[in-house]
Design a protein around this motif. Structure first.
Motif, PDB file in Angstrom:
ATOM      1  N   ASN A   1       0.681  -1.376   0.123  1.00  0.00           N
ATOM      2  CA  ASN A   1      -0.097  -0.080  -0.229  1.00  0.00           C
ATOM      3  C   ASN A   1       1.110   1.139  -0.375  1.00  0.00           C
ATOM      4  N   HIS A   2       2.025   0.974   0.572  1.00  0.00           N
ATOM      5  CA  HIS A   2       2.478   2.678   0.872  1.00  0.00           C
ATOM      6  C   HIS A   2       3.106   3.049  -0.580  1.00  0.00           C
TER       7      HIS A   2
ATOM      8  N   SER B   1       1.106   4.089  -2.758  1.00  0.00           N
ATOM      9  CA  SER B   1       0.872   5.797  -2.623  1.00  0.00           C
ATOM     10  C   SER B   1       1.753   6.123  -3.560  1.00  0.00           C
TER      11      SER B   1
ATOM     12  N   GLU C   1       0.777   6.604  -6.687  1.00  0.00           N
ATOM     13  CA  GLU C   1      -0.500   7.489  -6.897  1.00  0.00           C
ATOM     14  C   GLU C   1      -0.427   8.805  -6.403  1.00  0.00           C
ATOM     15  N   ALA C   2       0.681   8.941  -6.167  1.00  0.00           N
ATOM     16  CA  ALA C   2       0.831  10.286  -5.781  1.00  0.00           C
ATOM     17  C   ALA C   2       2.536  10.936  -7.283  1.00  0.00           C
TER      18      ALA C   2
ATOM     19  N   LEU D   1       1.745  14.063   0.762  1.00  0.00           N
ATOM     20  CA  LEU D   1       2.312  12.548   1.129  1.00  0.00           C
ATOM     21  C   LEU D   1       2.597  12.839   2.584  1.00  0.00           C
TER      22      LEU D   1
ATOM     23  N   HIS E   1      -7.942  -2.761  -5.599  1.00  0.00           N
ATOM     24  CA  HIS E   1      -7.061  -1.957  -5.560  1.00  0.00           C
ATOM     25  C   HIS E   1      -5.811  -1.979  -6.142  1.00  0.00           C
TER      26      HIS E   1
ATOM     27  N   SER F   1      -4.989   1.110  -8.338  1.00  0.00           N
ATOM     28  CA  SER F   1      -3.660   2.140  -8.202  1.00  0.00           C
ATOM     29  C   SER F   1      -2.541   1.731  -9.249  1.00  0.00           C
TER      30      SER F   1
END
Length: 156
Positions: free
Chosen positions: A15-16, A19, A22-23, A47, A131, A135
């Protein structure tokens, strides 16, 4: 079968990384796979990091391996995941890629990933699998190419 604690930790790591992807994509406005120093500062802020301009410049210099003044998605992920210890997760995802690649369609959907994880003896929910795929889904077609999926595995 994977231990629940281990799987939970691995999902947290995944998940990290997601993220970060995604960022990066959110700030890569022209979708060319590269960001500027100013965009990097925006990503770090999104973030939750309060980085100074000097810190962002140092990160940029550290991450910009080819010295073109930009960070590629690969350079960005390498810069931000070098301290992660997720070898087991990378092995699991690599195995999933090998299994999925057997059908020859070169794309991965959430349900396909869920099926493979179940076949590997992992209790990973369909929601988590969806998810992950969402992502990484750059074009919004509900699936991710195996090349995009490999991008994550390479940095774990």
């Amino acid at each position: 079968m994977a231990q629940t604690g281990s799987l939970s930790s691995e999902m947290e790591t995944l998940n990290h990384v997601l993220s970060l992807v995604e960022a990066f994509r959110a700030f890569d406005v022209d979708n060319d796979g590269r960001i500027t120093q100013a965009e990097l500062g925006g990503i770090m802020g999104s973030l939750g990091f309060n980085t100074s301009e000097q810190e962002v410049r140092a990160m940029m210099q550290q991450g910009d391996k080819n010295k073109d003044g930009l960070l590629s998605i690969n350079e960005f992920l390498e810069l931000n995941t070098k301290d992660l210890e997720a070898e087991n997760l990378a092995n699991i995802l690599s195995t999933a890629i090998e299994v999925l690649d057997e059908d020859g369609n070169e794309i991965l959907t959430g349900p396909e990933l869920h099926e493979v994880m179940e076949n590997l003896g992992l209790d990973l929910s369909l929601e988590n699998c969806q998810h992950l795929v969402t992502s990484l889904d750059a074009d919004g077609d509900g699936a991710v190419s195996l090349d995009e999926f490999r991008l994550i595995v390479d940095f774990l």
